[in-house]
Design a protein around this motif. Sequence first.
Motif, PDB file in Angstrom:
ATOM      1  N   GLN A   7      -4.374  -1.783   3.924  1.00  0.00           N
ATOM      2  CA  GLN A   7      -5.131  -2.864   3.283  1.00  0.00           C
ATOM      3  C   GLN A   7      -5.537  -2.467   1.863  1.00  0.00           C
ATOM      4  OE1 GLN A   7      -9.356  -3.544   4.278  1.00  0.00           O
ATOM      5  NE2 GLN A   7      -8.803  -5.684   4.747  1.00  0.00           N
ATOM      6  N   LEU A   8      -5.999  -1.235   1.709  1.00  0.00           N
ATOM      7  CA  LEU A   8      -6.417  -0.752   0.390  1.00  0.00           C
ATOM      8  C   LEU A   8      -5.251  -0.771  -0.600  1.00  0.00           C
ATOM      9  CD1 LEU A   8      -8.209   0.655  -1.687  1.00  0.00           C
ATOM     10  CD2 LEU A   8      -7.776   2.823  -0.517  1.00  0.00           C
ATOM     11  N   ILE A   9      -4.109  -0.264  -0.179  1.00  0.00           N
ATOM     12  CA  ILE A   9      -2.957  -0.194  -1.094  1.00  0.00           C
ATOM     13  C   ILE A   9      -2.456  -1.587  -1.448  1.00  0.00           C
ATOM     14  CG2 ILE A   9      -0.596   0.643  -1.361  1.00  0.00           C
ATOM     15  CD1 ILE A   9      -2.906   2.764  -1.497  1.00  0.00           C
ATOM     16  N   GLN A  10      -2.483  -2.497  -0.500  1.00  0.00           N
ATOM     17  CA  GLN A  10      -2.081  -3.879  -0.796  1.00  0.00           C
ATOM     18  C   GLN A  10      -2.998  -4.488  -1.853  1.00  0.00           C
ATOM     19  OE1 GLN A  10      -2.257  -5.458   3.166  1.00  0.00           O
ATOM     20  NE2 GLN A  10      -0.167  -4.805   3.693  1.00  0.00           N
ATOM     21  N   GLU A  11      -4.294  -4.202  -1.765  1.00  0.00           N
ATOM     22  CA  GLU A  11      -5.232  -4.714  -2.763  1.00  0.00           C
ATOM     23  C   GLU A  11      -5.020  -4.036  -4.122  1.00  0.00           C
ATOM     24  OE1 GLU A  11      -9.252  -4.630  -1.411  1.00  0.00           O
ATOM     25  OE2 GLU A  11      -8.829  -5.877   0.355  1.00  0.00           O
ATOM     26  N   CYS A  12      -4.675  -2.752  -4.093  1.00  0.00           N
ATOM     27  CA  CYS A  12      -4.373  -2.047  -5.345  1.00  0.00           C
ATOM     28  C   CYS A  12      -3.178  -2.700  -6.045  1.00  0.00           C
ATOM     29  CB  CYS A  12      -4.063  -0.573  -5.075  1.00  0.00           C
ATOM     30  SG  CYS A  12      -5.499   0.397  -4.587  1.00  0.00           S
ATOM     31  N   GLU A  13      -2.178  -3.076  -5.254  1.00  0.00           N
ATOM     32  CA  GLU A  13      -0.978  -3.677  -5.841  1.00  0.00           C
ATOM     33  C   GLU A  13      -1.265  -5.066  -6.408  1.00  0.00           C
ATOM     34  OE1 GLU A  13       3.695  -4.111  -4.685  1.00  0.00           O
ATOM     35  OE2 GLU A  13       2.235  -4.742  -3.187  1.00  0.00           O
ATOM     36  N   THR A  14      -2.082  -5.851  -5.714  1.00  0.00           N
ATOM     37  CA  THR A  14      -2.300  -7.231  -6.153  1.00  0.00           C
ATOM     38  C   THR A  14      -3.349  -7.349  -7.259  1.00  0.00           C
ATOM     39  OG1 THR A  14      -3.897  -7.519  -4.346  1.00  0.00           O
ATOM     40  CG2 THR A  14      -1.619  -8.198  -3.938  1.00  0.00           C
ATOM     41  N   SER A  15      -4.366  -6.467  -7.234  1.00  0.00           N
ATOM     42  CA  SER A  15      -5.469  -6.609  -8.181  1.00  0.00           C
ATOM     43  C   SER A  15      -5.556  -5.493  -9.212  1.00  0.00           C
ATOM     44  CB  SER A  15      -6.799  -6.695  -7.422  1.00  0.00           C
ATOM     45  OG  SER A  15      -7.091  -5.456  -6.796  1.00  0.00           O
ATOM     46  N   GLY A  16      -4.788  -4.416  -8.997  1.00  0.00           N
ATOM     47  CA  GLY A  16      -4.835  -3.296  -9.940  1.00  0.00           C
ATOM     48  C   GLY A  16      -6.034  -2.396  -9.774  1.00  0.00           C
ATOM     49  N   VAL A  17      -6.797  -2.557  -8.671  1.00  0.00           N
ATOM     50  CA  VAL A  17      -7.967  -1.722  -8.440  1.00  0.00           C
ATOM     51  C   VAL A  17      -7.544  -0.263  -8.241  1.00  0.00           C
ATOM     52  CG1 VAL A  17      -7.961  -2.066  -5.921  1.00  0.00           C
ATOM     53  CG2 VAL A  17     -10.094  -1.510  -7.086  1.00  0.00           C
ATOM     54  N   THR A  18      -8.371   0.649  -8.688  1.00  0.00           N
ATOM     55  CA  THR A  18      -8.137   2.069  -8.449  1.00  0.00           C
ATOM     56  C   THR A  18      -8.935   2.504  -7.217  1.00  0.00           C
ATOM     57  OG1 THR A  18      -9.955   2.668  -9.922  1.00  0.00           O
ATOM     58  CG2 THR A  18      -7.738   2.558 -10.894  1.00  0.00           C
ATOM     59  N   PHE A  19      -8.743   3.748  -6.787  1.00  0.00           N
ATOM     60  CA  PHE A  19      -9.509   4.265  -5.661  1.00  0.00           C
ATOM     61  C   PHE A  19      -9.729   5.757  -5.845  1.00  0.00           C
ATOM     62  CE2 PHE A  19      -5.039   4.405  -4.503  1.00  0.00           C
ATOM     63  CZ  PHE A  19      -4.864   5.603  -3.837  1.00  0.00           C
ATOM     64  N   GLY A  20     -10.699   6.292  -5.125  1.00  0.00           N
ATOM     65  CA  GLY A  20     -11.016   7.707  -5.239  1.00  0.00           C
ATOM     66  C   GLY A  20     -10.488   8.494  -4.051  1.00  0.00           C
ATOM     67  N   ILE A  21     -10.068   9.731  -4.313  1.00  0.00           N
ATOM     68  CA  ILE A  21      -9.681  10.642  -3.240  1.00  0.00           C
ATOM     69  C   ILE A  21     -10.616  11.849  -3.280  1.00  0.00           C
ATOM     70  CG2 ILE A  21      -7.861  12.077  -2.230  1.00  0.00           C
ATOM     71  CD1 ILE A  21      -5.791  10.263  -3.353  1.00  0.00           C
ATOM     72  N   PRO A  22     -11.691  11.801  -2.502  1.00  0.00           N
ATOM     73  CA  PRO A  22     -12.530  12.991  -2.365  1.00  0.00           C
ATOM     74  C   PRO A  22     -11.925  13.906  -1.305  1.00  0.00           C
ATOM     75  CG  PRO A  22     -13.540  11.162  -1.202  1.00  0.00           C
ATOM     76  CD  PRO A  22     -12.262  10.637  -1.801  1.00  0.00           C
ATOM     77  N   ALA A  23     -12.064  15.203  -1.482  1.00  0.00           N
ATOM     78  CA  ALA A  23     -11.543  16.150  -0.501  1.00  0.00           C
ATOM     79  C   ALA A  23     -12.349  16.057   0.790  1.00  0.00           C
ATOM     80  CB  ALA A  23     -11.609  17.564  -1.060  1.00  0.00           C
ATOM     81  N   TYR A  24     -11.653  16.079   1.933  1.00  0.00           N
ATOM     82  CA  TYR A  24     -12.314  16.093   3.233  1.00  0.00           C
ATOM     83  C   TYR A  24     -12.230  17.518   3.762  1.00  0.00           C
ATOM     84  CZ  TYR A  24     -13.723  14.663   7.923  1.00  0.00           C
ATOM     85  OH  TYR A  24     -14.392  14.532   9.111  1.00  0.00           O
TER      86      TYR A  24
END
Length: 211
Positions: free
Chosen positions: A31-48
């Motif tokens: 879902q997140l990646i689909q939204e990134c593709e359609t809206s250009g939103v970025t996201f964060g990758i914090p280390a787990y």
Amino acid sequence: MTRFLPLFPLNLVVFPGEKLNLHIFEPRYKQLIQECETSGVTFGIPAYLQNQVSAIGTEVKLLSIQKIHSKGEMDIKTEGLRLIRVLDFFKQAPNKFYPAGTIEEIPDVLNEDPQLKIKITECIRQLYSILGINKIFLQLPANYRIFDIAHHLGLTTEQEYELLQLPDELTRQEFVWLHLQKLLPVVLETEKLKERVKMNGHFKNVVPPNF
């Protein structure tokens, strides 16, 4: 200045400038990646790490979806943009499946020491030569940053996260220099041991001592 950002915690460290390929299979992150593709939103990758989401991570952008598999899984290409600090973490963003958080950007200070960089570069050249991976060294641009080589220094994930948290390029240089000073003698000794093992059983032309 704080803002709200989708988050994708992973058991790895992502550095600014890094190109990262990921296989996406969980519904929340599809879902997140689909939204990134359609809206250009970025996201964060914090280390787990140690069963918890770390406070420091990297904001990334989606470059492309390379492949969508028959069951909806995705192969994607991303690029690290900048360091972020996660102030508040939420397991689900409002009306979404994926996590999110309140974050602030961490300014980067590019105060490298040119002389120390020469020493680091020479150590890396020696290390890669011993390991037989000179190709990586030859592809290293003159204006490289510590983040550009961080995954190629034999650091553990915990050490990479320690490096990610350092506040400026000079401090990162000092961290890497100390690491290489410890690592290089160990690698050299390992290579000598390998040679001694190879020679075991060979006919030896040994000159006896005179006494």
